[in-house]
Design a protein around this motif. Structure first.
Motif, short mmCIF file in Angstrom:
data_model
loop_
_atom_site.label_atom_id
_atom_site.label_comp_id
_atom_site.label_asym_id
_atom_site.label_seq_id
_atom_site.Cartn_x
_atom_site.Cartn_y
_atom_site.Cartn_z
N UNK A 49 0.82 -1.20 0.00
CA UNK A 49 0.00 0.00 0.00
C UNK A 49 0.86 1.25 0.00
N UNK A 50 1.95 1.25 0.76
CA UNK A 50 2.85 2.40 0.79
C UNK A 50 3.47 2.64 -0.58
N UNK A 51 3.90 1.56 -1.26
CA UNK A 51 4.46 1.71 -2.62
C UNK A 51 3.41 2.26 -3.59
N UNK A 96 1.58 6.91 -6.70
CA UNK A 96 0.56 7.89 -7.04
C UNK A 96 1.07 9.32 -6.82
N UNK A 97 1.70 9.57 -5.68
CA UNK A 97 2.20 10.91 -5.37
C UNK A 97 3.30 11.31 -6.35
N UNK A 154 -9.25 7.79 -6.89
CA UNK A 154 -10.36 6.93 -6.45
C UNK A 154 -9.86 5.52 -6.15
N UNK A 155 -8.85 5.08 -6.89
CA UNK A 155 -8.24 3.78 -6.62
C UNK A 155 -7.58 3.72 -5.25
N UNK A 156 -7.06 4.87 -4.79
CA UNK A 156 -6.50 4.92 -3.43
C UNK A 156 -7.57 4.63 -2.39
N UNK A 157 -8.73 5.25 -2.57
CA UNK A 157 -9.84 4.99 -1.64
C UNK A 157 -10.28 3.53 -1.72
N UNK A 214 -10.27 0.55 1.34
CA UNK A 214 -11.39 -0.27 1.78
C UNK A 214 -11.11 -1.76 1.56
N UNK A 215 -10.49 -2.10 0.44
CA UNK A 215 -10.16 -3.50 0.18
C UNK A 215 -9.15 -4.03 1.19
#
Length: 157
Positions: A82-84, A89-90, A116-119, A123-124
Motif C-alpha cells: 500500500x505504501x508503494x 501515485x504521489x 479513487x483507486x487509493x480509496x 477499503x479493500x
C-alpha cells in the motif's frame, strides 16, 4: 437517589447500596477484604504468580508467537504494497503531469481514477485485514485471552 426535602435545599444525595461493598468484604471471596482492628483493610493474601509474570509467560508461549507471526505475515507485505502504491501515485502526480491529465472517460482523467483507486484499495485492505484476522488469528487469540484471564484471576497486580 433521593432529593433532600426543604425549600432551601437543592442538594442531591446519592444512595448507592454497593458503595461500601468492597469495605464490607462482599466483593472478595471468603472475606478476604475484611478490615483489621485499626479499621484499615487487611492486605489480600494471594497465591501464584503476579500478573506481569503471567503475561510474560503467555508472551513466551508458542500460541502467542504463532498469532504474532500470522499477524506480521499479513501486515508487513500489505503495508509495504500500500505504501508503494501511494508513493507511486504521489510521484506520478508531481512528475508526470501529461500522464495524469490524460482523459480516461469523459471528464475523468488518470489522476482522478488513481485517486479513487487509493480509496478503493484502502477499503479493500481493511476488508482483507478483517477477513485474515477472523480466519487465521481470532480463534487462537481468543483462546489465549481466556487462558490469560484464568491465569490472572488469582494473581497479584
Amino acid at each position: 437517589m433521593e432529593k433532600e426535602a426543604g425549600p432551601d435545599t437543592a442538594v442531591l444525595r446519592l444512595d448507592d447500596p454497593w458503595d461500601e461493598a468492597s469495605a464490607a468484604g462482599w466483593s472478595e471471596p471468603d472475606g478476604a477484604g475484611a478490615t483489621a482492628a485499626d479499621g484499615r483493610p487487611r492486605p489480600v493474601e494471594r497465591r501464584g504468580h503476579t500478573a506481569a509474570e503471567v503475561y510474560l509467560e503467555v508472551q513466551d508461549s508458542p500460541a502467542f508467537r504463532e498469532v504474532r507471526r500470522r499477524y506480521r505475515r499479513f501486515v508487513v507485505p500489505a503495508a509495504a504494497a500500500f505504501l508503494l502504491w501511494y508513493l507511486a501515485y504521489v510521484i506520478a502526480a508531481t512528475t508526470a503531469h501529461d500522464l495524469m491529465a490524460r482523459p480516461v472517460a469523459g471528464m475523468l482523467n488518470v489522476a482522478m481514477v488513481a485517486g479513487l483507486g487509493q480509496f478503493l484499495t484502502t477499503f479493500l485492505l481493511t476488508w482483507a485485514y478483517a477477513r485474515h484476522a477472523r480466519l487465521h488469528r481470532d480463534r487462537v487469540a481468543l483462546e489465549l485471552r481466556w487462558e490469560t484471564q484464568e491465569m490472572t484471576r488469582g494473581a497479584e497486580r
